[in-house]
Design a protein around this motif. Sequence first.
Motif, mmCIF file in Angstrom:
data_model
loop_
_atom_site.group_PDB
_atom_site.id
_atom_site.type_symbol
_atom_site.label_atom_id
_atom_site.label_comp_id
_atom_site.label_asym_id
_atom_site.label_seq_id
_atom_site.Cartn_x
_atom_site.Cartn_y
_atom_site.Cartn_z
ATOM 1 N N LEU A 172 -14.071 -7.603 -8.011
ATOM 2 C CA LEU A 172 -14.636 -8.061 -6.742
ATOM 3 C C LEU A 172 -15.075 -9.522 -6.799
ATOM 4 O O LEU A 172 -14.935 -10.264 -5.829
ATOM 5 C CB LEU A 172 -15.816 -7.171 -6.336
ATOM 6 N N VAL A 173 -15.573 -9.942 -7.960
ATOM 7 C CA VAL A 173 -16.054 -11.316 -8.103
ATOM 8 C C VAL A 173 -14.895 -12.320 -8.038
ATOM 9 O O VAL A 173 -15.011 -13.368 -7.385
ATOM 10 C CB VAL A 173 -16.837 -11.470 -9.420
ATOM 11 N N ASP A 174 -13.782 -12.004 -8.691
ATOM 12 C CA ASP A 174 -12.656 -12.947 -8.706
ATOM 13 C C ASP A 174 -12.100 -13.221 -7.305
ATOM 14 O O ASP A 174 -11.925 -14.395 -6.932
ATOM 15 C CB ASP A 174 -11.554 -12.432 -9.629
ATOM 16 N N PRO A 175 -11.806 -12.187 -6.497
ATOM 17 C CA PRO A 175 -11.351 -12.477 -5.129
ATOM 18 C C PRO A 175 -12.411 -13.208 -4.311
ATOM 19 O O PRO A 175 -12.073 -14.058 -3.480
ATOM 20 C CB PRO A 175 -11.058 -11.091 -4.545
ATOM 21 N N ALA A 176 -13.682 -12.881 -4.545
ATOM 22 C CA ALA A 176 -14.756 -13.557 -3.812
ATOM 23 C C ALA A 176 -14.739 -15.051 -4.116
ATOM 24 O O ALA A 176 -14.895 -15.886 -3.214
ATOM 25 C CB ALA A 176 -16.106 -12.942 -4.181
ATOM 26 N N ASP A 177 -14.542 -15.396 -5.384
ATOM 27 C CA ASP A 177 -14.468 -16.813 -5.756
ATOM 28 C C ASP A 177 -13.253 -17.479 -5.105
ATOM 29 O O ASP A 177 -13.333 -18.627 -4.647
ATOM 30 C CB ASP A 177 -14.379 -16.944 -7.273
ATOM 31 N N ARG A 178 -12.142 -16.756 -5.046
ATOM 32 C CA ARG A 178 -10.918 -17.337 -4.472
ATOM 33 C C ARG A 178 -11.075 -17.658 -2.996
ATOM 34 O O ARG A 178 -10.630 -18.725 -2.534
ATOM 35 C CB ARG A 178 -9.728 -16.383 -4.661
ATOM 36 N N VAL A 179 -11.702 -16.759 -2.246
ATOM 37 C CA VAL A 179 -11.783 -16.945 -0.790
ATOM 38 C C VAL A 179 -13.120 -17.532 -0.343
ATOM 39 O O VAL A 179 -13.333 -17.747 0.844
ATOM 40 C CB VAL A 179 -11.521 -15.607 -0.045
ATOM 41 N N GLY A 180 -14.018 -17.788 -1.298
ATOM 42 C CA GLY A 180 -15.303 -18.372 -0.942
ATOM 43 C C GLY A 180 -16.219 -17.421 -0.207
ATOM 44 O O GLY A 180 -16.953 -17.828 0.705
ATOM 45 N N ARG A 181 -16.202 -16.156 -0.606
ATOM 46 C CA ARG A 181 -17.052 -15.129 0.008
ATOM 47 C C ARG A 181 -17.845 -14.417 -1.078
ATOM 48 O O ARG A 181 -17.718 -14.715 -2.270
ATOM 49 C CB ARG A 181 -16.207 -14.119 0.798
ATOM 50 N N THR A 182 -18.653 -13.453 -0.684
ATOM 51 C CA THR A 182 -19.428 -12.684 -1.644
ATOM 52 C C THR A 182 -18.640 -11.457 -2.093
ATOM 53 O O THR A 182 -17.741 -10.986 -1.377
ATOM 54 C CB THR A 182 -20.755 -12.220 -1.028
ATOM 55 N N PRO A 183 -18.984 -10.881 -3.248
ATOM 56 C CA PRO A 183 -18.342 -9.627 -3.663
ATOM 57 C C PRO A 183 -18.523 -8.513 -2.635
ATOM 58 O O PRO A 183 -17.619 -7.687 -2.446
ATOM 59 C CB PRO A 183 -19.024 -9.303 -4.987
#
Length: 281
Positions: free
Chosen positions: A208-219
């Motif tokens: 969850l953290v990796d996609p959040a970092d990619r799209v600039g959102r929270t987990p």
Amino acid sequence: MNNNAQHVTLKGSGVADVDIPVVGFGTWPLTGPECTASVTRALGLGYRHVDTAENYGNEAAVGLAVRDSGLAREDVFVTTKFNKDSHGDAATVRLSAERALERMDLDYLDLFLIHWPNPAQDLYVQTCESLVDLVGTGLVRSWGVSNFKPAQLQRVLDAGMVPPVNQVQVDPEHAQRGVERFNAASGVVTAAYSPLARGSEVLKLAELVDPADRVGRTPAQVALRWHIQQGRIVVPRSANEERQRQNLDLFDFALTEDEMARIDALDTGEGPRLDSDEFGH
């Protein structure tokens, strides 16, 4: 499915195409003025779907927020659920709806759910029949069930009824794929309560953290987006204004197939916290 659709159309026995917002505002365990303030804030932020229940003890607080929101009643989708002592014939279920409306001081409900099947008293099939009858009275626009297993839902289907929605616990670690597959095959929309894995460490996981970092959102936003891309209604709850805002802001980004698959792989295969064959109220 349109991954950016903000409404799902409910269909089923007695229900004629009722649109429900995909993101609802969950209210358990908020009560009293705190609940009213949280719902008022959520409606101000743009939520148009509020989820409550008789057992939460906050229907009056939710109703107050809806009435005082300044929004037209038809612009707010209100869901509530009723307890096992209101299972039974048409008169019994109608009285339960009337009492809910009295507590909320509203004229009608958008969605009225059996909170738990309570199979030991063996009234949930009759109760579904009563709900279908209730839809035509003007008190309730649509109906459904909550916490129903496939075997329980099958009995309702065998009686000739299709519930428009089944609200169950779903989160990345408890995907309940068997329940969801059965719902989908039966024409029943799945709504996810506790969609962020209440009390879990899941939001700290790399999936969850990796996609959040990619799209600039929270987990948490990633987890909710995972639900939406798989076609579920979600009813997250937060009393925090910023998290409320974030939980609604889900429609201008998307997860890749690989990201979705990685989140899918978090499923432990375990069932929900509570077993609806044994627990109910």
